[in-house]
Design a protein around this motif. Structure first.
Motif, PDB file in Angstrom:
ATOM      1  N   ALA A  16       0.834  -1.201   0.000  1.00 55.52           N
ATOM      2  CA  ALA A  16       0.000   0.000   0.000  1.00 55.52           C
ATOM      3  C   ALA A  16       0.873   1.258   0.000  1.00 55.52           C
ATOM      4  N   ARG A  17       1.961   1.242   0.766  1.00 56.46           N
ATOM      5  CA  ARG A  17       2.868   2.388   0.798  1.00 56.46           C
ATOM      6  C   ARG A  17       3.477   2.622  -0.581  1.00 56.46           C
ATOM      7  N   GLU A  18       3.920   1.564  -1.225  1.00 56.55           N
ATOM      8  CA  GLU A  18       4.507   1.692  -2.559  1.00 56.55           C
ATOM      9  C   GLU A  18       3.460   2.133  -3.576  1.00 56.55           C
ATOM     10  N   LEU A  19       2.251   1.643  -3.416  1.00 63.10           N
ATOM     11  CA  LEU A  19       1.143   2.044  -4.285  1.00 63.10           C
ATOM     12  C   LEU A  19       0.897   3.550  -4.172  1.00 63.10           C
ATOM     13  N   ALA A  20       1.032   4.062  -2.965  1.00 62.43           N
ATOM     14  CA  ALA A  20       0.835   5.496  -2.727  1.00 62.43           C
ATOM     15  C   ALA A  20       2.004   6.327  -3.229  1.00 62.43           C
ATOM     16  N   GLY A  21       3.140   5.671  -3.465  1.00 64.91           N
ATOM     17  CA  GLY A  21       4.304   6.391  -3.959  1.00 64.91           C
ATOM     18  C   GLY A  21       5.043   7.180  -2.891  1.00 64.91           C
ATOM     19  N   VAL A  22       4.982   6.716  -1.644  1.00 63.07           N
ATOM     20  CA  VAL A  22       5.698   7.405  -0.574  1.00 63.07           C
ATOM     21  C   VAL A  22       6.787   6.493   0.002  1.00 63.07           C
ATOM     22  N   SER A  23       7.822   7.109   0.494  1.00 63.68           N
ATOM     23  CA  SER A  23       8.913   6.355   1.116  1.00 63.68           C
ATOM     24  C   SER A  23       8.504   5.925   2.517  1.00 63.68           C
ATOM     25  N   ALA A  24       9.238   4.981   3.066  1.00 63.60           N
ATOM     26  CA  ALA A  24       8.984   4.557   4.442  1.00 63.60           C
ATOM     27  C   ALA A  24       9.184   5.729   5.395  1.00 63.60           C
ATOM     28  N   SER A  25      10.155   6.569   5.090  1.00 63.81           N
ATOM     29  CA  SER A  25      10.423   7.739   5.923  1.00 63.81           C
ATOM     30  C   SER A  25       9.239   8.711   5.907  1.00 63.81           C
ATOM     31  N   ARG A  26       8.685   8.956   4.725  1.00 68.96           N
ATOM     32  CA  ARG A  26       7.544   9.880   4.602  1.00 68.96           C
ATOM     33  C   ARG A  26       6.308   9.296   5.291  1.00 68.96           C
ATOM     34  N   LEU A  27       6.077   8.003   5.116  1.00 66.33           N
ATOM     35  CA  LEU A  27       4.947   7.352   5.777  1.00 66.33           C
ATOM     36  C   LEU A  27       5.097   7.465   7.288  1.00 66.33           C
ATOM     37  N   ALA A  28       6.293   7.237   7.781  1.00 66.82           N
ATOM     38  CA  ALA A  28       6.539   7.331   9.220  1.00 66.82           C
ATOM     39  C   ALA A  28       6.217   8.732   9.726  1.00 66.82           C
ATOM     40  N   THR A  29       6.672   9.750   9.009  1.00 63.56           N
ATOM     41  CA  THR A  29       6.402  11.130   9.411  1.00 63.56           C
ATOM     42  C   THR A  29       4.904  11.407   9.442  1.00 63.56           C
ATOM     43  N   LEU A  30       4.197  11.000   8.399  1.00 64.08           N
ATOM     44  CA  LEU A  30       2.757  11.244   8.326  1.00 64.08           C
ATOM     45  C   LEU A  30       1.990  10.503   9.420  1.00 64.08           C
ATOM     46  N   GLY A  32       3.304   9.777  12.378  1.00 64.07           N
ATOM     47  CA  GLY A  32       3.829  10.144  13.689  1.00 64.07           C
ATOM     48  C   GLY A  32       4.713   9.062  14.295  1.00 64.07           C
ATOM     49  N   LEU A  33       5.423   8.336  13.437  1.00 66.02           N
ATOM     50  CA  LEU A  33       6.300   7.251  13.878  1.00 66.02           C
ATOM     51  C   LEU A  33       7.723   7.538  13.419  1.00 66.02           C
ATOM     52  N   SER A  34       8.673   6.764  13.924  1.00 70.01           N
ATOM     53  CA  SER A  34      10.046   6.918  13.450  1.00 70.01           C
ATOM     54  C   SER A  34      10.233   6.115  12.170  1.00 70.01           C
ATOM     55  N   ARG A  35      11.141   6.573  11.325  1.00 71.17           N
ATOM     56  CA  ARG A  35      11.443   5.859  10.091  1.00 71.17           C
ATOM     57  C   ARG A  35      11.952   4.463  10.407  1.00 71.17           C
ATOM     58  N   THR A  36      12.762   4.360  11.448  1.00 70.55           N
ATOM     59  CA  THR A  36      13.307   3.063  11.841  1.00 70.55           C
ATOM     60  C   THR A  36      12.190   2.089  12.198  1.00 70.55           C
ATOM     61  N   HIS A  37      11.185   2.585  12.883  1.00 61.49           N
ATOM     62  CA  HIS A  37      10.059   1.729  13.273  1.00 61.49           C
ATOM     63  C   HIS A  37       9.375   1.143  12.046  1.00 61.49           C
ATOM     64  N   VAL A  38       9.111   1.978  11.060  1.00 63.61           N
ATOM     65  CA  VAL A  38       8.420   1.524   9.852  1.00 63.61           C
ATOM     66  C   VAL A  38       9.303   0.590   9.031  1.00 63.61           C
ATOM     67  N   THR A  39      10.556   0.959   8.802  1.00 56.12           N
ATOM     68  CA  THR A  39      11.403   0.111   7.970  1.00 56.12           C
ATOM     69  C   THR A  39      11.716  -1.214   8.650  1.00 56.12           C
ATOM     70  N   THR A  40      11.928  -1.199   9.958  1.00 53.46           N
ATOM     71  CA  THR A  40      12.184  -2.451  10.676  1.00 53.46           C
ATOM     72  C   THR A  40      10.978  -3.369  10.575  1.00 53.46           C
ATOM     73  N   PHE A  41       9.802  -2.825  10.732  1.00 50.49           N
ATOM     74  CA  PHE A  41       8.582  -3.621  10.627  1.00 50.49           C
ATOM     75  C   PHE A  41       8.428  -4.206   9.225  1.00 50.49           C
ATOM     76  N   GLU A  42       8.705  -3.398   8.201  1.00 49.50           N
ATOM     77  CA  GLU A  42       8.526  -3.870   6.826  1.00 49.50           C
ATOM     78  C   GLU A  42       9.471  -5.011   6.459  1.00 49.50           C
ATOM     79  N   VAL A  43      10.692  -4.978   6.954  1.00 46.23           N
ATOM     80  CA  VAL A  43      11.663  -5.983   6.532  1.00 46.23           C
ATOM     81  C   VAL A  43      11.785  -7.166   7.488  1.00 46.23           C
ATOM     82  N   ASN A  44      11.171  -7.084   8.641  1.00 46.62           N
ATOM     83  CA  ASN A  44      11.276  -8.159   9.624  1.00 46.62           C
ATOM     84  C   ASN A  44       9.916  -8.807   9.835  1.00 46.62           C
ATOM     85  N   PRO A  45       9.633  -9.893   9.111  1.00 46.82           N
ATOM     86  CA  PRO A  45       8.310 -10.513   9.215  1.00 46.82           C
ATOM     87  C   PRO A  45       7.988 -11.050  10.600  1.00 46.82           C
TER      88      PRO A  45
END
Length: 108
Positions: A16-30, A32-45
């Motif tokens: 869904a994030r890629e469909l929206a065309g936003v980076s993990a960092s931008r999604l995290a900002t929108l 109210g989360l840290s970029r690390t939180h979002v990227t860690t979640f995405e890559v660690n099943p």
């Protein structure tokens, strides 16, 4: 990522994030989360996702909360995700949260 590969919450949210065309960092900002939180979640099943984080990400991406969790709902349409992100970019998280609280209070 092919739509048929959406067998985990992580894959659904990343799709869904890629469909929206936003980076993990931008999604995290929108959201109210840290970029690390979002990227860690995405890559660690194996990493779980708490309900509050799931709500925030789903809200920014315009998703029914049930869909990323795999318990119902439907995959979003591309234009729905893009429109939801545009709204999130226009209205800060705190303002969106207050609006949601006001609607809940009126409904009660």
């Amino acid at each position: 990522m092919a739509k048929t590969d959406l067998d985990t919450t992580q894959k659904r949210l990343r799709w869904a994030r890629e469909l929206a065309g936003v980076s993990a960092s931008r999604l995290a900002t929108l959201a109210g989360l840290s970029r690390t939180h979002v990227t860690t979640f995405e890559v660690n099943p194996g990493r779980g996702l708490d309900l509050e984080t799931a709500k925030r990400l789903s809200q920014v991406l315009g998703l029914q909360l049930e869909w990323p969790a795999g318990v119902g709902g439907r995959p979003p349409l591309p234009e729905e995700v893009k429109a939801a992100v545009r709204v999130a970019e226009c209205y800060p998280l705190e303002r969106r949260q207050r609006a949601g609280t006001s609607r809940a209070a009126r409904a009660a």
